[in-house]
Design a protein around this motif. Sequence first.
Motif, short mmCIF file in Angstrom:
data_model
loop_
_atom_site.label_atom_id
_atom_site.label_comp_id
_atom_site.label_asym_id
_atom_site.label_seq_id
_atom_site.Cartn_x
_atom_site.Cartn_y
_atom_site.Cartn_z
N TYR A 93 0.83 -1.21 0.00
CA TYR A 93 0.00 0.00 0.00
C TYR A 93 0.87 1.26 0.00
O TYR A 93 0.56 2.25 -0.67
N ILE B 279 -9.85 -6.21 -0.50
CA ILE B 279 -10.48 -4.91 -0.27
C ILE B 279 -9.43 -3.79 -0.38
O ILE B 279 -9.72 -2.69 -0.87
N VAL B 280 -8.19 -4.08 0.05
CA VAL B 280 -7.11 -3.10 -0.10
C VAL B 280 -6.83 -2.87 -1.59
O VAL B 280 -6.69 -1.73 -2.05
N LEU C 244 -8.88 -3.25 -4.04
CA LEU C 244 -10.02 -2.54 -4.63
C LEU C 244 -9.98 -1.05 -4.31
O LEU C 244 -10.18 -0.20 -5.19
N ILE C 245 -9.70 -0.73 -3.05
CA ILE C 245 -9.66 0.68 -2.63
C ILE C 245 -8.53 1.42 -3.35
O ILE C 245 -8.70 2.55 -3.81
N ILE D 90 -9.51 2.08 -6.93
CA ILE D 90 -10.48 3.18 -7.07
C ILE D 90 -9.81 4.53 -6.86
O ILE D 90 -10.07 5.50 -7.58
N LYS D 91 -8.91 4.60 -5.87
CA LYS D 91 -8.25 5.86 -5.55
C LYS D 91 -7.21 6.26 -6.60
O LYS D 91 -6.92 7.44 -6.77
N ILE E 41 -7.83 2.96 5.33
CA ILE E 41 -7.70 1.71 4.58
C ILE E 41 -7.22 0.57 5.47
O ILE E 41 -7.64 -0.58 5.33
N VAL F 195 -10.14 -0.65 7.67
CA VAL F 195 -10.99 -1.59 6.91
C VAL F 195 -10.30 -2.95 6.81
O VAL F 195 -10.92 -4.00 7.00
#
Length: 562
Positions: free
Chosen positions: A288, A322-323, A325-326, A329-330, A475, A478
Amino acid sequence: MSDTIKKNKYKSFNFSEHPILTLGLICFCLALIFGTVPFSTTGIILLLCIAFIIIVVTFWQSKDDESFKITSIKAISYVSMLFIAYCIMAIQQKSGAFLFLFAVFLAIIYGIHCYINNVLDTRKIIIILFILAFALKLAYILYTTVHQRQHDVEKFDINARGHAAYILYIFNNWSLPDIDVRDYWQFYHPPLHHLLAAIWLKIQSIFGIATEASYEGLQYLTLFYSSVSMYLSYRIMQELKLRRMGLIIAFAIVAFHPTFIILAGSVNNDILSLTFMLGAILNTIVWYREQTLKNIMKIALCVGLGMFTKLSVWMVAPAIAIVFLIVLIKNRKNFKSLIGQMLAFGGVCIPLGLGWSIRNYLMHKVPFTYVPKLSVTNSQYIGYYSIFERLFDFNFSQFDSVYTQFVFYAGKYFEYNPTIALFKTAMFDEIINDTYYPEIKFSGVVLFWSGVVLALLGVIAMVYILINKRSMKPIFKVFFALLFVVILGSYYIFCFEFPFTCTQNVRYVVPLIVTGAMFIGLWLTKTLGKKTKSAKVFRIAVCAITVCFCISSAVTYTLIGI
């Protein structure tokens, strides 16, 4: 000699920069030394060889401004400690406990030295805790055989069953099982751990270690995995910016947690799968921060190889997804680059993770989710309890004994509440109790209740950190919330789908021990700047409970071996 080594044209190998490799070398050397008969010719030759290596490395790693005399004193000290430890091991029948006490003595001396010289910082405290925890785990495997306190291992016999027979099958045939895995108990597991164990048996035989001793030597492999898990836990805490007291307390909880001690001596596939799960968590955080192909490949290998060890490693996948995906999107501008990375992730992870299941399905029509079931006629069947009783019955009579109630192991009844079973097995697994080990009657009670308090604190700290706006990046909130829900939710589903006492074990949720300690550390780190009375009392209370927990854990698992 020191100057000669330093002047060579090659860059000196820094062991502190390669901790996993260093741990592997240490475990390898320990296995060779203690795998031989004490004071035998082979054992002494190996000891002398390792002593020589220690001397060379000490001079190689010496500082530029360090005199030959000081470096020599260091080398002599290290070799002396090695010989003293070896003598303790050879003389004492259950010498593991005495070896740990020797490590405690050295740690106290080193700690006092650092304190007097005003150099006792967070890093040195972590190193002291790591060495003590490693020594405690080493002590445990030295007084614990591969037939004691194991899960589904059974005997090392080609006609037996369980993980031991699985390892021997690969060792004898040098091939993966080409049979219907449903016909052989525990053979349904993916084979990575068993393959590595078979290779390790071969390596030990090359060094002349006897067959029975080589079986015991498998515990050095699991000791290595447990130690790497300790290191990965520390790295996760570092990445999340735990500092000073917060980092020390969080690491101490993990380092001295009984589950990691027990898993260090468990020769099934639990601890290796946990190691890969922690690796996946760490590398997701790293990815990340720096979204490169190299970092995402590390996640893919951890998840893929983890599932090639034990399929339950899939539980980290939803949080990782989910990481992904986020981030996607970002960072829509880097859509192509990120999609390429994720496709590469799938290309590595999916074949590794599902290859064994696909193979078994194609060859023998084994269902992907196959897990062998016990009969409802089994005496540990607890399906007759209602859902309400199993989830909400916390009658204090269940705490008359802090040890897991398992009739097979001197219990009065079969434990039926999954939550209570988590607390109990986290401290003592299934077999350790004051009937078999009366000497832990007091320390065991202190260990259990301090562990329960820390577990509850971990949940409270998680809730606090998740709802506090500035405590953690959204993030990661989540990520860890989903990780907690998936792992704990899967555990309760498993307990009700397979309603037997043996399924209610903390070994199915071990990553939550690390995240719980991490959240306590984050909570403490957040209060470090606060000088209010309540903040000070909170810090003192958490420190006191952690000290009780760590000391009672060390005492309990030392007394068992005496």
